[in-house]
Enzyme design. Sequence first.
Site: not given
Ligand code: IMP
Length: 210
Positions: A9, A77, A170, A195
């Site tokens: 990341t 992810d 969020d 999570h």
């Molecule tokens: P990533 O894989 O962690 O980049 O998350 C993918 C997408 O899921 C993000 O662009 C958010 O739209 C949503 N998402 C993941 N984790 C969160 C969180 O902790 N809060 C809010 N949205 C989340």
Amino acid sequence: MATPVVIATGNAHKAEEIQALLGPDFACRTLADFPDAPEVEETARTLAGNAALKALSLVNWLKQNEDWNEGWVLADDSGLEVDALDGAPGVRSARYAATDSHAGNTPDQKNNAKLLHELSGQRKHHRAARFRCVIALARAGQYGKPEIFHGVCEGQIIEEPRGENGFGYDPLFQPEGHEQTFGELGESVKSQNSHRADALRKLKDWLVAR
Ligand code: IMP
């Protein structure tokens, strides 16, 4: 000496959260330390598939380009799953508002607006949702199947955004046991209940037990 963990990341905030949960026996690095590492397209159909894809691509790149064979490589992810939408936006969470003419990630505000639109008219008990996080952990220098850890945070989608903290969904997500959204609750509550924290705790237990 601390065991190196390279995280797939560029998000410094995510890396800090992971370093804090793993503790001082592990030394986290990110893609900021390897600016030439290519960005991996998330083409899998599941969160676990994308996490594994990102971890193994980085193992491969580090080995080929940096002769890096030490410690671990970690990729995550995550996404939001809403019951009334049959699990959507799910693996498409980051690009939920995308259209055919605009592929790729879409702004949080547009994703949130689409989510509210899709749920309009749904009563509270039909707005159950959860954030899911999947972490893939691979041995640096090896091409074996990564270890997979799942984390979950149950809650519901409220009817209007509330709060300025956090990112993504969020402001619309009220975690179970709270009257406020993650957008209102702020980082200290979220970093314990999210999570990602759930998956990271399982990962740490696994690493420590080895
Ligand atoms: P990533 O894989 O962690 O980049 O998350 C993918 C997408 O899921 C993000 O662009 C958010 O739209 C949503 N998402 C993941 N984790 C969160 C969180 O902790 N809060 C809010 N949205 C989340």
